[in-house]
Design an enzyme around this catalytic site. Structure first.
Site, PDB file in Angstrom:
ATOM      1  N   LYS A  53      67.838  69.290  -7.431  1.00 47.43           N
ATOM      2  CA  LYS A  53      68.720  68.243  -6.905  1.00 47.43           C
ATOM      3  C   LYS A  53      70.047  68.250  -7.647  1.00 47.43           C
ATOM      4  O   LYS A  53      71.116  68.092  -7.047  1.00 47.43           O
ATOM      5  CB  LYS A  53      68.038  66.870  -7.039  1.00 47.43           C
ATOM      6  CG  LYS A  53      66.922  66.679  -6.021  1.00 47.43           C
ATOM      7  CD  LYS A  53      65.997  65.513  -6.319  1.00 47.43           C
ATOM      8  CE  LYS A  53      64.825  65.534  -5.323  1.00 47.43           C
ATOM      9  NZ  LYS A  53      63.746  64.621  -5.636  1.00 47.43           N
ATOM     10  N   GLN A  97      62.272  59.697  -9.354  1.00 45.97           N
ATOM     11  CA  GLN A  97      61.402  60.820  -8.979  1.00 45.97           C
ATOM     12  C   GLN A  97      59.932  60.386  -8.988  1.00 45.97           C
ATOM     13  O   GLN A  97      59.445  59.850  -9.983  1.00 45.97           O
ATOM     14  CB  GLN A  97      61.646  61.988  -9.955  1.00 45.97           C
ATOM     15  CG  GLN A  97      60.877  63.247  -9.614  1.00 45.97           C
ATOM     16  CD  GLN A  97      61.310  63.874  -8.287  1.00 45.97           C
ATOM     17  OE1 GLN A  97      62.479  63.992  -7.987  1.00 45.97           O
ATOM     18  NE2 GLN A  97      60.329  64.270  -7.483  1.00 45.97           N
ATOM     19  N   ASP A 120      66.765  57.948  -0.857  1.00 49.52           N
ATOM     20  CA  ASP A 120      65.489  58.554  -0.458  1.00 49.52           C
ATOM     21  C   ASP A 120      64.999  57.974   0.871  1.00 49.52           C
ATOM     22  O   ASP A 120      64.130  58.550   1.517  1.00 49.52           O
ATOM     23  CB  ASP A 120      64.415  58.255  -1.525  1.00 49.52           C
ATOM     24  CG  ASP A 120      64.047  59.485  -2.337  1.00 49.52           C
ATOM     25  OD1 ASP A 120      64.316  60.604  -1.865  1.00 49.52           O
ATOM     26  OD2 ASP A 120      63.465  59.318  -3.429  1.00 49.52           O
TER      27      ASP A 120
END
Ligand code: NAP
Length: 285
Positions: A53, A97, A120
């Site tokens: 990322k 995460q 997200d």
């Protein structure tokens, strides 16, 4: 029939180059999209995802910041950190995460992130917006899948889509996005009886189970579009999907490979969402 292979890796490069140009334009206006990632503990897979990322963010010019916290971090400490980031106007995207250590309530963390910075697309407000057909941050893997289908002008409207897997991050939202595109959607899962009757009837088959070679060419219809989300590591170390690629390729009209299929699109859509968030904040269309 031999399928055309949809390489997400190639589409990802095209989209990232477009984003790079867009970010250059935003930077000229004094706007720098910024993504903050929180990584807790030292799970090797999570570390590798986070690295990917950051690398992709650097490429397109999105600022990326990483907070690495020990696995002993308490839920309260994490909530405090998220609260600070919610209030920080220089941060446009916040990503925690997953998975988190067992002592932290994952859903509480997802709900603590401001929906305006939830790149997200996991916050219930954004899921609700997606379900009601509104523009919002869509979950990255499902959004990447829809983007891949559209890139090949694959007709979704009116088609029978079968999604195998019903997780909150892949199965459920990809079915919802397909429904938003006017597909007729069927979900299969571990309790589905006679699952293959459904997979064999699908015009568009999305497989997100997490079991190597779970389906093969025998389980799909001639001419089907097959999207393989699974990422499984075999004993010899190679990565493979949930679908046996070679046999399925002989029957499908389109198929995604593993690796180089859905995976690269997930990070690309995360960058898309981060840039979108920065534009939303500065009221740029
Ligand atoms: P997950 O949360 O473990 O969900 C797996 C789903 O498969 C569940 O809904 C489960 O049904 C279903 N399932 C399990 N066994 C089954 C069976 N025998 N028959 C039918 N359905 C069955 O997994 P996930 O997070 O959705 O991920 C799925 C795969 O995609 C994994 O390999 C993961 O690594 C990969 N993935 C890839 C990306 C990417 O960017 N490429 C992103 C996310 C995930 P129940 O609900 O009934 O248990």
């Amino acid at each position: 029939m031999t399928a055309e292979v949809i390489y997400g890796s190639e589409l990802a490069v095209t989209l990232r180059n477009e984003m790079k140009e867009e970010v250059e334009g935003l930077r000229k206006q004094g706007i720098t999209p910024k993504l903050t990632v929180i990584l807790i503990g030292d799970d090797p897979a999570s570390q590798s995802y986070v690295k990917g990322k950051q690398k992709a963010s650097d490429y397109v010019g999105v600022d990326s910041e990483l907070f690495k916290l020990p696995s002993s971090t308490s839920e309260e400490e994490l909530l405090t950190r998220i609260d600070q980031l919610n209030k920080d106007n220089s941060v446009h995207g916040i990503l925690v995460q997953l998975p988190l250590p067992n002592h932290i309530d994952e859903q509480a963390i997802i709900e603590a992130i401001s929906p305006e910075k939830d790149v997200d697309g996991f916050h219930p407000i954004n899921i609700g917006r997606m379900m009601t057909g509104k523009d919002t941050f869509y979950p990255c893997t499902p959004f990447g899948i829809i983007t891949m289908l559209k890139s090949k002008n694959i007709k979704i409207d009116g088609k029978k889509a079968v999604v195998v897997g019903r997780s909150n991050i892949v199965g459920k939202p990809v079915g919802q996005l397909l429904l938003n595109e006017n597909a007729t959607v069927i979900y299969c899962h571990s309790r589905t009886e006679n699952m293959r009757a459904y997979t064999k009837d699908a015009d568009i088959l999305v497989v997100a189970v997490g079991k190597a070679h779970f389906l093969s060419g025998d389980d799909i219809k001639e001419g089907a579009v097959v999207i393989d989300v699974g990422v499984n590591r075999l004993e010899n170390g190679t990565l493979t999907g949930d679908v046996e690629f070679e046999s399925a390729k002989e029957k499908a009209s389109f198929i995604t490979p593993v690796p180089k299929g859905v995976g690269p699109m997930t990070i690309t859509m995360l960058l898309h969402n981060t840039i979108k968030s920065a534009k939303n904040f500065h009221q740029i269309r």
